[in-house]
Scaffold this motif. Structure first.
Motif, PDB file in Angstrom:
ATOM      1  N   ARG A 160     -73.629  12.781 -36.604  1.00 11.84           N
ATOM      2  CA  ARG A 160     -73.062  12.139 -35.419  1.00 11.84           C
ATOM      3  C   ARG A 160     -71.719  12.804 -35.154  1.00 11.84           C
ATOM      4  O   ARG A 160     -70.708  12.470 -35.771  1.00 11.84           O
ATOM      5  N   ASP A 173     -68.107  13.817 -33.435  1.00 11.99           N
ATOM      6  CA  ASP A 173     -67.117  12.951 -32.793  1.00 11.99           C
ATOM      7  C   ASP A 173     -67.040  13.248 -31.298  1.00 11.99           C
ATOM      8  O   ASP A 173     -66.531  12.440 -30.522  1.00 11.99           O
ATOM      9  N   THR A 206     -73.447   7.664 -28.938  1.00  7.06           N
ATOM     10  CA  THR A 206     -72.395   6.862 -29.566  1.00  7.06           C
ATOM     11  C   THR A 206     -71.106   7.657 -29.693  1.00  7.06           C
ATOM     12  O   THR A 206     -70.190   7.275 -30.377  1.00  7.06           O
ATOM     13  N   ARG A 224     -64.247   2.574 -31.110  1.00  2.00           N
ATOM     14  CA  ARG A 224     -65.073   1.627 -30.343  1.00  2.00           C
ATOM     15  C   ARG A 224     -66.362   2.329 -29.982  1.00  2.00           C
ATOM     16  O   ARG A 224     -66.347   3.483 -29.561  1.00  2.00           O
ATOM     17  N   PRO A 225     -67.497   1.661 -30.168  1.00  2.68           N
ATOM     18  CA  PRO A 225     -68.738   2.297 -29.732  1.00  2.68           C
ATOM     19  C   PRO A 225     -68.709   2.353 -28.211  1.00  2.68           C
ATOM     20  O   PRO A 225     -68.316   1.391 -27.564  1.00  2.68           O
ATOM     21  N   ARG A 282     -78.474   1.145 -34.425  1.00  4.81           N
ATOM     22  CA  ARG A 282     -77.014   1.019 -34.340  1.00  4.81           C
ATOM     23  C   ARG A 282     -76.447   0.372 -35.595  1.00  4.81           C
ATOM     24  O   ARG A 282     -75.399   0.780 -36.085  1.00  4.81           O
ATOM     25  N   CYS A 283     -77.157  -0.639 -36.145  1.00  2.00           N
ATOM     26  CA  CYS A 283     -76.691  -1.284 -37.397  1.00  2.00           C
ATOM     27  C   CYS A 283     -76.655  -0.260 -38.528  1.00  2.00           C
ATOM     28  O   CYS A 283     -75.759  -0.258 -39.366  1.00  2.00           O
ATOM     29  N   GLU A 326     -76.550   3.161 -38.144  1.00  4.13           N
ATOM     30  CA  GLU A 326     -75.563   4.208 -37.821  1.00  4.13           C
ATOM     31  C   GLU A 326     -74.146   3.793 -38.155  1.00  4.13           C
ATOM     32  O   GLU A 326     -73.334   4.584 -38.598  1.00  4.13           O
ATOM     33  N   SER A 327     -73.839   2.508 -37.902  1.00  6.03           N
ATOM     34  CA  SER A 327     -72.467   2.054 -38.126  1.00  6.03           C
ATOM     35  C   SER A 327     -72.204   1.827 -39.615  1.00  6.03           C
ATOM     36  O   SER A 327     -71.101   1.488 -40.010  1.00  6.03           O
ATOM     37  N   GLU A 384     -73.482  -0.496 -41.369  1.00 10.36           N
ATOM     38  CA  GLU A 384     -73.502  -1.924 -41.678  1.00 10.36           C
ATOM     39  C   GLU A 384     -74.724  -2.285 -42.526  1.00 10.36           C
ATOM     40  O   GLU A 384     -74.685  -3.186 -43.355  1.00 10.36           O
ATOM     41  N   ARG A 426     -79.835  -8.046 -36.395  1.00 11.72           N
ATOM     42  CA  ARG A 426     -78.758  -7.848 -37.377  1.00 11.72           C
ATOM     43  C   ARG A 426     -79.077  -8.629 -38.660  1.00 11.72           C
ATOM     44  O   ARG A 426     -78.955  -8.098 -39.771  1.00 11.72           O
TER      45      ARG A 426
END
Length: 416
Positions: free
Chosen positions: A47, A49, A76, A126-127, A290-291, A293-294, A296, A327
């Protein structure tokens, strides 16, 4: 530095090498791709920047690649488009799709570095909520919504968005927001009641978004009326959202008639999630990505049966509830594959008591309360086979109060 990896996508070797040399000298970590196919492959593995993306490429053009990333939840990071023979239309389309900048070739050195610096600063922490309508779905229902929003995109008239709680009305407002102009979304209505012109000053030339205007008190309603008369002077686009039936509130005398008439002039309904079930499997997979990727949640995937269970659920809390459910699944599922049993466990709402567990905790109290009440009353009406005297008794409400409550929650009674 931690925020310095850049992917450069351009089919001209000279430009790739030049950009790579300049950016590496500045201390950035640079990866190169000579076409969209390579860029896709690299994006799946990392990913970056920031991406510098050429518009005109032989295999797939940059705008198409940008749309692809946006609709699959992979956008993202900030993306700056580059083009030698760019038309202004293309640049506008790119920013609409979620590009955070545009560079014309030959690119002056200073312009390159300032744009890169700005894009990286903007993308930090921030996404990016980019091409927001892709996060509502891509089926015919959302395509129709997008068409209607595009039709009103350039109008100065205040727009009212209506829908159930959690349907993503904020994303529709974001879709109408022009890049690089103010976005103002007050958390409370205090300023609307006491200093409405301050809001216009802050939103000058941009968009003012007021969520849940059904909750406005008398003073705030007056403030909104005053503000509406001056939108043109400040060049502000006003978008309001509500999940409450303003017509009923106006009829009951709780809402200003003139205000209601102006707001009702341009109105778009945002569909409930159950009205476009075909989008649910893809939306749930995006949310899960997204969960992961972040960082989490660990890497997991849905089984087909699990996606089918999600698709067949009614989602009284709409997207907000789906996101909360995904989630919970991502964090609590035991194996690498999320099964239909896992979904049933989280959604276990066979009785009104358990229904609370299906309501996400990541929404404001008012929305959660509406979701709970909707599930609660629907279950009671079912259990009592539509006998409203019994429903009123069990809920401990007077009949007239019960009917008003059901109307506010948008529950249609049998045979009505």
């Amino acid at each position: 530095m931690g925020n310095n990896s850049i992917l450069v996508v351009d089919d001209e070797i000279g430009i790739r090498e030049l950009l790579s040399e300049i950016l590496r000298d500045e201390g950035y970590h640079v990866t190169l791709a000579e076409n969209a196919e390579q860029a896709r492959h690299l994006r799946r593995q990392m990913r970056p920047d920031l991406v510098l993306l050429d518009i005109w490429m032989p295999d797939t053009d940059g705008i198409t690649l940008l749309k692809e990333w946006a609709s699959s939840g992979l956008l993202t990071m900030p993306v700056v488009m580059m083009s030698g023979h760019g038309t202004i239309d293309t640049a506008v389309e790119a920013t609409r799709m979620g590009a955070s900048g545009y560079l014309e070739k030959p690119i002056p050195l200073q312009k390159l570095l300032s744009t890169v610096g700005r894009a990286l600063r903007g993308g930090q922490g921030r996404p990016l909520t980019i091409f927001p309508l892709a996060s509502l779905g891509r089926g015919p229902v959302i395509a129709d919504l997008k068409r209607r929003l595009e039709q009103v995109a350039d109008l100065g008239t205040p727009l009212l968005l209506t829908g159930e709680p959690g349907t993503g009305m904020d994303l529709c407002a974001r879709f109408l927001h022009r890049p690089n102009t103010p976005w103002v979304e007050p958390d409370t209505f205090t300023v609307l009641a006491h200093a409405p012109l301050d809001l216009l000053e802050r939103a000058k030339g941009g968009l003012l978004f007021l969520k849940e205007i059904g909750d406005l008190g008398r003073l705030a309603q007056k403030g909104l009326l005053l503000l509406m008369g001056k939108l043109e002077k400040y060049g502000v686009r006003l978008v309001c959202a509500t999940s409450m039936p303003l017509a009923d509130l106006t009829a009951q005398g709780a809402y200003d008639q003139q205000l209601y008439e102006i707001l009702g002039g341009l109105c778009i309904g945002v569909p409930a999630l159950r009205e476009h079930r075909e989008d649910i499997p893809e939306l749930a997979s995006q949310m899960l990505s997204r969960c992961i990727e972040s960082g989490e949640a660990p890497v997991r995937q849905f089984s087909t049966a699990a996606l089918n269970s999600l698709r067949n659920h009614d989602w009284p809390g709409n997207l907000a509830q789906l996101a909360g459910t995904v989630r919970s699944l991502a964090l609590t599922c035991a194996g690498e594959e999320i099964s239909a049993e896992d979904v049933k466990r989280i959604l276990a709402s066979s009785s009104p008591i358990q229904a609370v567990s299906g309501i996400p905790l990541n929404v404001p109290l008012r929305e959660a309360r509406d979701m709970f009440e909707k599930v609660y009353f629907e279950q009671l009406i079912n259990q009592e086979n539509g006998n409203m005297t019994r429903v009123a008794e069990r809920a401990g409400l007077e009949r007239t109060h019960l009917y008003r409550k059901l109307k506010l929650l948008g529950i249609r009674l049998r045979g009505h």
